[in-house]
Design a protein around this motif. Structure first.
Motif, PDB file in Angstrom:
ATOM      1  N   SER A 202      16.432  63.956  93.634  1.00  0.00           N
ATOM      2  CA  SER A 202      17.340  63.072  92.914  1.00  0.00           C
ATOM      3  C   SER A 202      16.570  62.509  91.725  1.00  0.00           C
ATOM      4  O   SER A 202      15.341  62.477  91.722  1.00  0.00           O
ATOM      5  N   PHE A 203      17.316  62.100  90.729  1.00  0.00           N
ATOM      6  CA  PHE A 203      16.695  61.697  89.476  1.00  0.00           C
ATOM      7  C   PHE A 203      17.402  60.471  88.912  1.00  0.00           C
ATOM      8  O   PHE A 203      18.614  60.355  89.004  1.00  0.00           O
ATOM      9  N   ILE A 204      16.625  59.579  88.316  1.00  0.00           N
ATOM     10  CA  ILE A 204      17.159  58.488  87.514  1.00  0.00           C
ATOM     11  C   ILE A 204      16.891  58.900  86.069  1.00  0.00           C
ATOM     12  O   ILE A 204      15.748  59.138  85.686  1.00  0.00           O
ATOM     13  N   ILE A 205      17.957  59.018  85.286  1.00  0.00           N
ATOM     14  CA  ILE A 205      17.840  59.517  83.914  1.00  0.00           C
ATOM     15  C   ILE A 205      18.197  58.406  82.935  1.00  0.00           C
ATOM     16  O   ILE A 205      19.245  57.770  83.063  1.00  0.00           O
ATOM     17  N   TYR A 206      17.312  58.182  81.983  1.00  0.00           N
ATOM     18  CA  TYR A 206      17.629  57.277  80.879  1.00  0.00           C
ATOM     19  C   TYR A 206      18.197  58.128  79.750  1.00  0.00           C
ATOM     20  O   TYR A 206      17.498  58.965  79.184  1.00  0.00           O
ATOM     21  N   TRP A 207      19.476  57.955  79.437  1.00  0.00           N
ATOM     22  CA  TRP A 207      20.110  58.658  78.321  1.00  0.00           C
ATOM     23  C   TRP A 207      20.000  57.759  77.093  1.00  0.00           C
ATOM     24  O   TRP A 207      20.556  56.657  77.069  1.00  0.00           O
ATOM     25  N   PRO A 208      19.258  58.188  76.068  1.00  0.00           N
ATOM     26  CA  PRO A 208      18.970  57.306  74.934  1.00  0.00           C
ATOM     27  C   PRO A 208      20.104  57.224  73.911  1.00  0.00           C
ATOM     28  O   PRO A 208      21.002  58.056  73.883  1.00  0.00           O
ATOM     29  N   GLU A 209      19.997  56.217  73.055  1.00  0.00           N
ATOM     30  CA  GLU A 209      20.845  56.150  71.870  1.00  0.00           C
ATOM     31  C   GLU A 209      20.323  57.205  70.893  1.00  0.00           C
ATOM     32  O   GLU A 209      19.200  57.695  71.038  1.00  0.00           O
ATOM     33  N   ASP A 210      21.100  57.526  69.889  1.00  0.00           N
ATOM     34  CA  ASP A 210      20.678  58.540  68.918  1.00  0.00           C
ATOM     35  C   ASP A 210      19.351  58.198  68.251  1.00  0.00           C
ATOM     36  O   ASP A 210      18.558  59.077  67.943  1.00  0.00           O
ATOM     37  N   THR A 211      19.109  56.913  68.017  1.00  0.00           N
ATOM     38  CA  THR A 211      17.910  56.513  67.274  1.00  0.00           C
ATOM     39  C   THR A 211      16.775  55.986  68.156  1.00  0.00           C
ATOM     40  O   THR A 211      15.788  55.472  67.640  1.00  0.00           O
ATOM     41  N   THR A 212      16.880  56.125  69.459  1.00  0.00           N
ATOM     42  CA  THR A 212      15.863  55.567  70.360  1.00  0.00           C
ATOM     43  C   THR A 212      14.464  56.052  70.020  1.00  0.00           C
ATOM     44  O   THR A 212      13.517  55.285  69.984  1.00  0.00           O
ATOM     45  N   TRP A 213      14.278  57.319  69.760  1.00  0.00           N
ATOM     46  CA  TRP A 213      12.948  57.881  69.515  1.00  0.00           C
ATOM     47  C   TRP A 213      12.684  58.104  68.029  1.00  0.00           C
ATOM     48  O   TRP A 213      11.731  58.757  67.661  1.00  0.00           O
ATOM     49  N   ASP A 214      13.525  57.531  67.165  1.00  0.00           N
ATOM     50  CA  ASP A 214      13.373  57.684  65.715  1.00  0.00           C
ATOM     51  C   ASP A 214      12.551  56.527  65.173  1.00  0.00           C
ATOM     52  O   ASP A 214      13.031  55.402  65.042  1.00  0.00           O
ATOM     53  N   ASP A 215      11.299  56.790  64.841  1.00  0.00           N
ATOM     54  CA  ASP A 215      10.398  55.748  64.348  1.00  0.00           C
ATOM     55  C   ASP A 215      10.792  55.206  62.984  1.00  0.00           C
ATOM     56  O   ASP A 215      10.319  54.144  62.574  1.00  0.00           O
ATOM     57  N   THR A 216      11.663  55.932  62.262  1.00  0.00           N
ATOM     58  CA  THR A 216      12.073  55.470  60.935  1.00  0.00           C
ATOM     59  C   THR A 216      13.374  54.674  60.981  1.00  0.00           C
ATOM     60  O   THR A 216      13.832  54.202  59.946  1.00  0.00           O
TER      61      THR A 216
END
Length: 150
Positions: free
Chosen positions: A132-146
């Motif tokens: 089983s897994f707990i998944i964090y589904w990000p926003e479009d800009t979660t990993w966008d450093d800019t």
């Protein structure tokens, strides 16, 4: 989310305008969580105020946490949950909830999800040891450093 078998929403993450600007909020996904509880321990969730915690105490799960960019998570869902190509394409498209709702496109809101992939186990009601897994589904800009606010 209904197109991903065994996936249940736990928490929705969203932003709301407050007096000091945007405020991050967390909302418990009660309906989806109730469905998950009844999957793990049938009859454990009768209503918001009637939850049989004793039956849930007998359930052992050991979820693995999954997070990353959307493409990596979609690839993971392909492997583990048999995600189809059409749904994968929708999930990878930029999130525009108004357009997605209007066109009835499948989308996932940013938040935490529980994935219990279907098992070939001879005892499907024995969840101990099941993946089983707990998944964090990000926003479009979660990993966008800019992105603004990053």
């Amino acid at each position: 989310m209904t197109r991903i078998k065994g996936m249940y929403r736990l928490l929705d993450l969203y932003k709301e305008q407050g007096s000091g600007g945007l405020v991050d909020k967390i909302l418990i996904a009660q309906e989806s969580l109730a469905t998950l509880m009844n999957k793990l321990a049938p009859g454990s969730h009768a209503s918001l105020t009637r939850i049989n915690f004793a039956s849930l105490d007998n359930v052992t799960i050991q979820p693995l946490g999954i997070y990353g960019d959307k493409a990596a998570i979609v690839q993971f869902l392909h492997m583990v949950a048999g995600l189809d190509d059409e749904t994968a394409a929708y999930l990878l498209a930029p999130t525009d909830t108004f357009t997605a709702a209007r066109l009835k496109q499948p989308t996932l809101a940013s938040g935490l999800y529980f994935l219990l992939p279907e098992s070939n186990s001879p005892t499907p009601d024995a969840f101990y040891g099941h993946r089983s897994f707990i998944i964090y589904w990000p926003e479009d800009t979660t990993w966008d450093d800019t992105a603004i606010g990053a």
